[in-house]
Design a protein around this motif. Structure first.
Motif, PDB file in Angstrom:
ATOM      1  N   LEU A 133      -6.917 -10.496  -5.871  1.00 37.54           N
ATOM      2  CA  LEU A 133      -5.754 -10.131  -6.682  1.00 37.54           C
ATOM      3  C   LEU A 133      -5.765 -10.783  -8.058  1.00 37.54           C
ATOM      4  O   LEU A 133      -5.198 -10.231  -9.013  1.00 37.54           O
ATOM      5  N   GLU A 134      -6.426 -11.919  -8.169  1.00 36.74           N
ATOM      6  CA  GLU A 134      -6.483 -12.570  -9.485  1.00 36.74           C
ATOM      7  C   GLU A 134      -7.319 -11.768 -10.472  1.00 36.74           C
ATOM      8  O   GLU A 134      -7.268 -12.020 -11.691  1.00 36.74           O
ATOM      9  N   GLN A 135      -8.056 -10.762  -9.973  1.00 32.49           N
ATOM     10  CA  GLN A 135      -8.879  -9.919 -10.851  1.00 32.49           C
ATOM     11  C   GLN A 135      -8.080  -8.760 -11.457  1.00 32.49           C
ATOM     12  O   GLN A 135      -8.606  -8.045 -12.321  1.00 32.49           O
ATOM     13  N   ASP A 160       3.517  -7.991   4.282  1.00 34.84           N
ATOM     14  CA  ASP A 160       3.255  -9.240   3.567  1.00 34.84           C
ATOM     15  C   ASP A 160       2.206  -9.040   2.479  1.00 34.84           C
ATOM     16  O   ASP A 160       2.324  -9.572   1.370  1.00 34.84           O
ATOM     17  N   LYS A 161       1.202  -8.223   2.805  1.00 40.13           N
ATOM     18  CA  LYS A 161       0.164  -7.937   1.808  1.00 40.13           C
ATOM     19  C   LYS A 161       0.709  -7.021   0.703  1.00 40.13           C
ATOM     20  O   LYS A 161       0.321  -7.144  -0.461  1.00 40.13           O
ATOM     21  N   LEU A 162       1.587  -6.082   1.081  1.00 39.89           N
ATOM     22  CA  LEU A 162       2.249  -5.263   0.064  1.00 39.89           C
ATOM     23  C   LEU A 162       3.005  -6.147  -0.927  1.00 39.89           C
ATOM     24  O   LEU A 162       2.932  -5.939  -2.149  1.00 39.89           O
ATOM     25  N   LEU A 163       3.714  -7.124  -0.413  1.00 36.66           N
ATOM     26  CA  LEU A 163       4.467  -8.031  -1.270  1.00 36.66           C
ATOM     27  C   LEU A 163       3.539  -8.747  -2.246  1.00 36.66           C
ATOM     28  O   LEU A 163       3.821  -8.825  -3.455  1.00 36.66           O
ATOM     29  N   ARG A 164       2.431  -9.252  -1.746  1.00 34.52           N
ATOM     30  CA  ARG A 164       1.496  -9.979  -2.608  1.00 34.52           C
ATOM     31  C   ARG A 164       0.873  -9.056  -3.647  1.00 34.52           C
ATOM     32  O   ARG A 164       0.748  -9.408  -4.823  1.00 34.52           O
ATOM     33  N   ALA A 165       0.488  -7.836  -3.207  1.00 29.50           N
ATOM     34  CA  ALA A 165      -0.148  -6.896  -4.140  1.00 29.50           C
ATOM     35  C   ALA A 165       0.840  -6.430  -5.208  1.00 29.50           C
ATOM     36  O   ALA A 165       0.512  -6.369  -6.401  1.00 29.50           O
ATOM     37  N   LEU A 166       2.057  -6.091  -4.790  1.00 29.78           N
ATOM     38  CA  LEU A 166       3.057  -5.640  -5.750  1.00 29.78           C
ATOM     39  C   LEU A 166       3.377  -6.733  -6.762  1.00 29.78           C
ATOM     40  O   LEU A 166       3.564  -6.460  -7.954  1.00 29.78           O
ATOM     41  N   THR A 167       3.413  -7.974  -6.304  1.00 28.47           N
ATOM     42  CA  THR A 167       3.681  -9.084  -7.214  1.00 28.47           C
ATOM     43  C   THR A 167       2.557  -9.243  -8.230  1.00 28.47           C
ATOM     44  O   THR A 167       2.802  -9.438  -9.431  1.00 28.47           O
ATOM     45  N   ALA A 168       1.315  -9.137  -7.763  1.00 25.50           N
ATOM     46  CA  ALA A 168       0.176  -9.278  -8.671  1.00 25.50           C
ATOM     47  C   ALA A 168       0.133  -8.142  -9.692  1.00 25.50           C
ATOM     48  O   ALA A 168      -0.176  -8.356 -10.874  1.00 25.50           O
ATOM     49  N   VAL A 169       0.457  -6.919  -9.260  1.00 21.30           N
ATOM     50  CA  VAL A 169       0.493  -5.781 -10.189  1.00 21.30           C
ATOM     51  C   VAL A 169       1.617  -5.975 -11.210  1.00 21.30           C
ATOM     52  O   VAL A 169       1.433  -5.733 -12.415  1.00 21.30           O
ATOM     53  N   ARG A 170       2.764  -6.448 -10.743  1.00 16.97           N
ATOM     54  CA  ARG A 170       3.873  -6.729 -11.668  1.00 16.97           C
ATOM     55  C   ARG A 170       3.457  -7.762 -12.716  1.00 16.97           C
ATOM     56  O   ARG A 170       3.729  -7.601 -13.919  1.00 16.97           O
ATOM     57  N   ASN A 171       2.796  -8.815 -12.292  1.00 13.19           N
ATOM     58  CA  ASN A 171       2.430  -9.895 -13.210  1.00 13.19           C
ATOM     59  C   ASN A 171       1.441  -9.431 -14.277  1.00 13.19           C
ATOM     60  O   ASN A 171       1.378 -10.016 -15.361  1.00 13.19           O
ATOM     61  N   ALA A 172       0.699  -8.359 -13.967  1.00 14.32           N
ATOM     62  CA  ALA A 172      -0.267  -7.815 -14.934  1.00 14.32           C
ATOM     63  C   ALA A 172       0.322  -6.668 -15.745  1.00 14.32           C
ATOM     64  O   ALA A 172      -0.385  -6.050 -16.540  1.00 14.32           O
ATOM     65  N   SER A 173       1.608  -6.353 -15.529  1.00 13.71           N
ATOM     66  CA  SER A 173       2.293  -5.246 -16.213  1.00 13.71           C
ATOM     67  C   SER A 173       1.729  -3.893 -15.827  1.00 13.71           C
ATOM     68  O   SER A 173       1.797  -2.933 -16.597  1.00 13.71           O
ATOM     69  N   GLY A 174       1.187  -3.802 -14.618  1.00  8.41           N
ATOM     70  CA  GLY A 174       0.671  -2.533 -14.126  1.00  8.41           C
ATOM     71  C   GLY A 174       1.717  -1.767 -13.356  1.00  8.41           C
ATOM     72  O   GLY A 174       2.876  -2.175 -13.235  1.00  8.41           O
ATOM     73  N   ILE A 175       1.323  -0.624 -12.823  1.00  7.40           N
ATOM     74  CA  ILE A 175       2.225   0.179 -11.988  1.00  7.40           C
ATOM     75  C   ILE A 175       1.525   0.486 -10.664  1.00  7.40           C
ATOM     76  O   ILE A 175       0.374   0.930 -10.639  1.00  7.40           O
ATOM     77  N   PRO A 176       2.185   0.229  -9.528  1.00  3.99           N
ATOM     78  CA  PRO A 176       1.628   0.587  -8.236  1.00  3.99           C
ATOM     79  C   PRO A 176       1.933   2.047  -7.894  1.00  3.99           C
ATOM     80  O   PRO A 176       3.024   2.552  -8.173  1.00  3.99           O
ATOM     81  N   VAL A 177       0.945   2.712  -7.309  1.00  4.58           N
ATOM     82  CA  VAL A 177       1.092   4.086  -6.819  1.00  4.58           C
ATOM     83  C   VAL A 177       0.784   4.044  -5.324  1.00  4.58           C
ATOM     84  O   VAL A 177      -0.225   3.490  -4.915  1.00  4.58           O
ATOM     85  N   VAL A 178       1.662   4.618  -4.517  1.00  6.86           N
ATOM     86  CA  VAL A 178       1.665   4.283  -3.092  1.00  6.86           C
ATOM     87  C   VAL A 178       1.592   5.519  -2.207  1.00  6.86           C
ATOM     88  O   VAL A 178       2.285   6.517  -2.436  1.00  6.86           O
TER      89      VAL A 178
END
Length: 454
Positions: A133-135, A160-178
């Protein structure tokens, strides 16, 4: 004197329609006005002139188990161009020992020499990518500003993994598509059906309940709301899921949703076709009943869903047949990349579900904005000259012979459409004209996105 002028057409945008000529210099729209002159001129009298359509959900050359989706980057983008689509967004997945940036480069190496229209990529985050996720900021910097999260299949992320992934995408200013479905319920229902001898495709939609698609949609909306990240829901197949999206939007949450032609033009009766024919339309979420179909048209009409994509992911007749005795093993996906734009005009606009601006908004402008595809999806001076001359008087009966996709079948065989693209232009270059392909491999480009919008 412009390089190219489209003369005498009715311009259709996401907000209005008006008569105008369009002047193009190089790759860019240079003027919108009257009585423009060009070195080359295209007559659009009695035609509509729209932005090039944007399909932000396609799977070209996608490996699934031992199969690979039938259309490669050349055949898939060529078929898209015949249908008036000038930009697609595909997907990239990392290999176990591969970084996200390396995966993007490898995917681009497959696509760049072959695409005939422009394209972007979503980065897929699977369970094995949670350690990477740091990538995400590096993937964002490499032009992937959207990130695919699955709630189903082997790629499924538990909450739990959704939470971590969504947080990492938010921190990068990206948008998740689900992809939102309840995988635990699905797998249990599949096991129950197979144990009872229910092995044919009739049971595919009965294993993936609409109510539980809605539950998964609501659950990921809630997690994304808690995290504080925008969210886009892929391939909505039922009114129950629409209701969760509409409720979130009424609350002011940055949530959008899409549906696809298979849910708008087919009903689950297609799974009862005899033999292999019943396996062909298997896709997930599944095609549902007539009430679900009507609910989706109503949702588009009310702008409760904002985008129509295809989730184009076809497999051959022979590959589909491998699941004939166990519907859960049928490779999922249908071909729609060529018919989408015209079909939404014919059965959407002409049947009164959509206005002309809504048609363009949902097929062109909204997906371009959502995906941060700068200078695409609109007819505006300074934007890319991605344009379609659309003939509302042209008729087309869909069949494997009339379409240009690589699959040897279409779920829309025999569907009659009124209205079809006459000319497709990508960045000022004519790609399709009067039913003839005049583009070339590698003329498309990777669109290096720098932002995600909602």
């Amino acid at each position: 004197m412009y390089d190219l002028v489209i003369k005498g057409g009715t311009v259709v945008t996401a907000v209005s329609t008006f008569p105008a000529d369009i002047g193009i210099n190089g790759e860019t729209i240079a003027a919108i006005g009257q009585n423009l002159d060009g070195k080359q001129q295209l007559d659009a009298t009695n035609k509509l002139v729209t932005p090039g359509a944007v399909d932000m959900h396609v799977h070209l050359q996608m490996p699934i188990g031992s199969f690979t989706s039938t259309d490669g980057f050349y055949s898939g983008t060529r078929a898209a161009a015949f249908g008036g689509t000038t930009t697609i967004v595909d997907f990239v997945e990392t290999q176990p020992n591969e970084t996200m940036v390396e995966a993007i480069a490898a995917r681009r190496a497959l696509a760049d020499p072959n695409v005939v229209i422009d394209y972007g990529l979503h980065m897929t985050i699977t369970p094995s990518d949670i350690a990477k996720l740091e990538q995400i900021p590096e993937a964002f910097a490499a032009g992937c500003t959207s990130f695919k999260l699955y709630m189903a299949y082997g790629h499924r992320l538990q909450d739990d993994k959704l939470l971590r992934a969504l947080t990492a995408v938010r921190n990068a200013s990206g948008i998740p598509v689900v992809h939102a479905e309840n995988w635990d319920v699905i797998t249990e229902l599949i096991q129950q059906n197979l144990a009872a001898g229910h092995t044919n495709p009739h049971w595919h939609p009965r294993s993936r309940p609409a109510l539980l698609e809605a539950e998964a949609t609501g659950r990921v909306i809630d997690i994304a709301s808690f995290v504080g990240v925008p969210l886009h829901i892929f391939h909505v197949s039922c009114g129950e899921a629409v209701a969760r999206i509409a409720q979130a939007r009424r609350q002011g949450l940055p949530v959008t949703g899409e549906t696809c032609p298979q849910y708008l033009f087919l009903t689950w009766d297609v799974y009862d076709a005899p033999g292999v024919d019943g396996t062909l339309p298997v896709c997930s979420p599944p095609i549902r009943d007539r009430a679900a179909q009507t609910a989706l048209w109503q949702a588009l009409s009310r702008n409760e869903l904002q985008i129509v994509t295809t989730d184009h992911c076809p497999f051959t007749y022979e590959e589909k047949a491998t699941g004939l005795d166990n519907y859960s093993q049928i490779p999922g996906g249908v071909p729609s990349i060529e018919m989408r734009f015209a079909a939404l005009y014919s059965q959407g606009m002409r049947q009164g579900w959509l206005s002309l601006p809504q048609w363009v908004a949902q097929c062109c402008t909204n997906p371009a904005k959502l995906m941060g595809l700068a200078k695409k999806g609109e007819i505006t001076v300074g934007y890319d000259a991605d344009l379609v001359i659309f003939d509302p008087a042209a008729s087309r009966t869909l069949s494997p012979d009339s379409l240009h996709e690589a699959a040897d079948w279409t779920p829309y065989d025999g569907l009659e459409l009124q209205g079809w693209p006459q000319t497709t232009i990508c960045r000022g270059k004519i790609v399709v004209q009067d039913g003839e392909f005049v583009g070339g491999k590698g003329n498309g480009r990777f669109v290096h996105r720098t932002q995600a919008n909602l």
